[in-house]
Structure formats: structure tokens, C-alpha cells
Design an enzyme around this catalytic site. Sequence first.
Site, PDB file in Angstrom:
ATOM      1  N   THR A  47      35.989 -37.245 -12.988  1.00 13.49           N
ATOM      2  CA  THR A  47      34.768 -37.488 -12.244  1.00 13.49           C
ATOM      3  C   THR A  47      35.133 -37.686 -10.785  1.00 13.49           C
ATOM      4  O   THR A  47      36.110 -38.387 -10.473  1.00 13.49           O
ATOM      5  CB  THR A  47      34.034 -38.742 -12.771  1.00 13.49           C
ATOM      6  OG1 THR A  47      34.888 -39.879 -12.671  1.00 13.49           O
ATOM      7  CG2 THR A  47      33.600 -38.543 -14.217  1.00 13.49           C
ATOM      8  N   SER A  54      46.877 -10.801  -3.047  1.00 12.42           N
ATOM      9  CA  SER A  54      47.230 -10.883  -1.631  1.00 12.42           C
ATOM     10  C   SER A  54      47.917  -9.610  -1.180  1.00 12.42           C
ATOM     11  O   SER A  54      48.643  -8.966  -1.950  1.00 12.42           O
ATOM     12  CB  SER A  54      48.142 -12.083  -1.382  1.00 12.42           C
ATOM     13  OG  SER A  54      48.615 -12.094  -0.056  1.00 12.42           O
ATOM     14  N   THR A  87       0.822  -1.213   0.000  1.00 11.85           N
ATOM     15  CA  THR A  87       0.000   0.000   0.000  1.00 11.85           C
ATOM     16  C   THR A  87       0.854   1.260   0.000  1.00 11.85           C
ATOM     17  O   THR A  87       0.526   2.247  -0.681  1.00 11.85           O
ATOM     18  CB  THR A  87      -0.952   0.003   1.214  1.00 11.85           C
ATOM     19  OG1 THR A  87      -1.852  -1.106   1.104  1.00 11.85           O
ATOM     20  CG2 THR A  87      -1.755   1.291   1.287  1.00 11.85           C
ATOM     21  N   LYS A  94      50.786 -13.315  -6.185  1.00 10.48           N
ATOM     22  CA  LYS A  94      49.598 -14.169  -6.123  1.00 10.48           C
ATOM     23  C   LYS A  94      48.430 -13.481  -6.837  1.00 10.48           C
ATOM     24  O   LYS A  94      48.146 -12.308  -6.605  1.00 10.48           O
ATOM     25  CB  LYS A  94      49.227 -14.444  -4.673  1.00 10.48           C
ATOM     26  CG  LYS A  94      48.173 -15.528  -4.481  1.00 10.48           C
ATOM     27  CD  LYS A  94      48.071 -15.901  -3.002  1.00 10.48           C
ATOM     28  CE  LYS A  94      47.177 -17.114  -2.785  1.00 10.48           C
ATOM     29  NZ  LYS A  94      45.771 -16.820  -3.009  1.00 10.48           N
TER      30      LYS A  94
END
Length: 465
Positions: free
Chosen positions: A188, A319, A102, A325
Site C-alpha cells: 500500500t 532500446s 447534415t 533491455k
Amino acid sequence: MQSYRMEHDFIGEMKIEDDKYYGVQTKRAMENFPISRVPISTFPIFVKALAHIKKAAAEANMDLGVLDPGIAKAIIAASDEVIKGKLLSQFPVDVIQGGAGTSCNMNANEVICNRALEIYGKKKGEYQYIHPNNHVNKSQSTNDVYPTAIRITTYMQSLELEKELLRFKKALEEKAAEFKHVIKMGRTQLQDAVPMSLGQEFLAWATTIGEDVERLRDSRSLLLEINMGGTAIGTGILAPKTYSEHVTKHLAENTGIPFVSASDFIEATQDCGCYVQYSGMIKRISCKLSKICNDLRLLSSGPRTGIGEINLPPRQPGSSIMPGKVNPVIPEVVNQVAFEIVGNDVTVTMAAEAGQLELNAMEPIIAYSLSCSNIHLTNALKTLTDNCIKGITANEARARALVDGSIGIVTILMPVLGYEKCSQVARIALETGKSVKDILLENHLLSASEIDEIMKPENMAKSIR
């Protein structure tokens, strides 16, 4: 000095700043719902959807002769301004609110009314000429306006989402073609399986995304059935006969979205099934997308001690303490968006279940959750496509070395040597660390030329299609 006007509702009077287009009910909502601190103006499409509804309603009411043409035209003109993006700052109510929406509906009624008053040559707050409820909200209820606004918003956001899904799919297909000659190990359960091409891996991702584009379109079609004209509970009280047909026709023409009237307005007013269906579809896409990002992070892991079959484009230093990194930040952020969307889907599900009798009062949280899911997923796809997929390169030599050193390639020898001999070769390779090729040669199981023929790339990455 700030000037004010006095406005009232049946609870009492409130001072409203004269420069504001919203009125007393919006002001009360601002005080009542300081929940997320995210105003509905954060989602301009939703605000425009509300304005589209008010415009279509005014046109329908004018068609049916129940609204003065001068007033109707002022409302239509004011609505058009909001649709064009004007007055966006005048929609401050919180996205999370009580009242089944509303506050959103009244925010739109008041803003459009006060702008219509100015167009009509009157001042804001002179509601004796144009009234938020009597005129702007004529033949309507929050209970048909608000869910219709959700459907408009979700439909339009879904179109943008589809565009990004198709761009993502195309980028994957382009990489599939680029990498079709790169042989790698399939895996897998995180263990070596059998060889495949890197192109096949990317093509499988493209295929699964293509399936979801089709399912997204199916889910979006459920949003086209609206309950405009049902008013309070679906019985159509206070709406003229044939109003629903007129307002739906105008809304479809104005938005370019092929809306149709619900076959049962009472059912449509209380049911949130389409939101559950659509949210579930967004969750499905997110789960698949997150899985693809998991794969990208695994395949690019390293650079020297991981799988390292592909390189993701470096986007930023990884990093504050380890020089050199670089992290897979784009897949990581997409993973997090997927987690959020799963949570949003739970919220939509619980809110849909919480409906009671002829209305679901929890639709505001449904609207907010769906919008966040659509927008965040669209943005996530865009950054994944542009800042990651397009820049991926293959470490072809590394991928081939992993194939040559894998025990899993014994599987392709099964038609030649049989299961028992292949198992023996696998066991020796596992115990000694020798390559399968060396064991075959040492034990005179196959000649070098036979091994080379069997282990040709096209033989190791055969596909049924």
C-alpha cells in the site's frame, strides 16, 4: 477522359465526376471541412448504420403508402448494398463537420439515391425519378437520422468491446488459478503491507473488470431509445402519423437491436445524456485498465533491481542503445489509450453541454470521440490479453524472498506478540537490516517451529472468501 455531370443545390451548381455516387452536398462538405482528413468511411459500422436507417425509412414509407413501391424497393436494394459493405469509398465527408451531421446524412442520401437510380434503370443524377431529399430522406431529418446512427454505431461497437472485456477477465482468472500458491508481499502506498498470493492479485483485477462488464451493459441499454419520426425538432413535422412506430420496428428487425421510440421526441432530439453516460463508463473502464497496467509494470520491474515478482512476455527489444533491455510495451500502449479516452470523455462532455434549444449541433465530435474510444479500447484489450496477460510467468522464488525479507510480515505476529513487541521487532529490522525471523529467534520471542507454523503460505495469505 473523366466525364462529369452537373448537379445543383440552392447555393448553385457544381461539377461531379460521373463515376461518383455522391452528389453536390457531399462535394461541398468535402471542400468545407478538411479538418481531420478522416472520412466517415473509416468507420464502416457508422456508414452501415446510416444505410440501415434509410432502408427502414423506405420500408416504413412504403407501409404507409407515401412512397411509390418501385422507388422504395430501389432505395431498399441500394441500402442493402451499402449495408453489405459496397460503395464504402463513396463516403468521403470528414468525421468532424459543422451542420449537426447534415453532411453525413446527405452523403448517405446521395449515394443511396444514385445507386437506386441505376437499379431503377436510370442514370446517376437523374433526380427527377428518385431524389435524395424527396425520396431517400422522406419522413426524416438529419436531426433524427444522425443521432440514431450514432446509437446504432455505439451499440454495435459496445458489443465488440464487451467480448474483449470478457476475454481479458477470463485470462486474468486463469492466471489467478495458476498463481494461487505463489506468496508475495502486498503493498500500500508503494510500501510493504502484508502477504498475499499472486493469484489473489490477479483475481482482484478480474473481479473489477467483471463489475465493469455489468455497468457497460447498463450504459448500453440507454442507447436503445431513438427519436426516428421526430424529424426536425421532435414535433414530427412532414412525417406521417404512426411513421415512428413503423420505422422503429423495421430498424429493430433489420439490425437485431431492440430499439424503442423515445417517449418525448422533443427531449430526445436535444438531449445527449446517454452519450455522456456511456462515455463516462468507457472512461471508468479505461481508468481501471490503466491502473492494472501500472501494476503490471511495477511488479515486472527490473529484471534485477526492481520488484521482479512477475515476468511479462518479451515483445520487442527495448532500446536502440542498451543491449538486452526489454520494456513493458504492451501495458505502456494501453496506458496511452486510457489517457486518450479520458480526453475523449472531456470532449463528449463539453459537446453535450454545448447544445442549444432544440438541437445539439456538436454531435459529430461526439460520434467521432465515442467511436475512437470504443475501437481503441477494444483493440487495446485484445493486445493486452493476447500479447501480455496470457504469457505472464511468476518469479516464485523472488516473490517469497521479498516476503521473507520484508518487515511487513510482523503484522501477522500481532495476535501472538501484540502491537508493542511487533513494533520493536520492526524497528530493529529496519535499523539492522536483519530479517524478522532472525530477530524473533535471537530474542527468543518465538521458536523456529512456531515461526514456521505462523508463516505458512496459507496462513500469510488468508482471505475472507
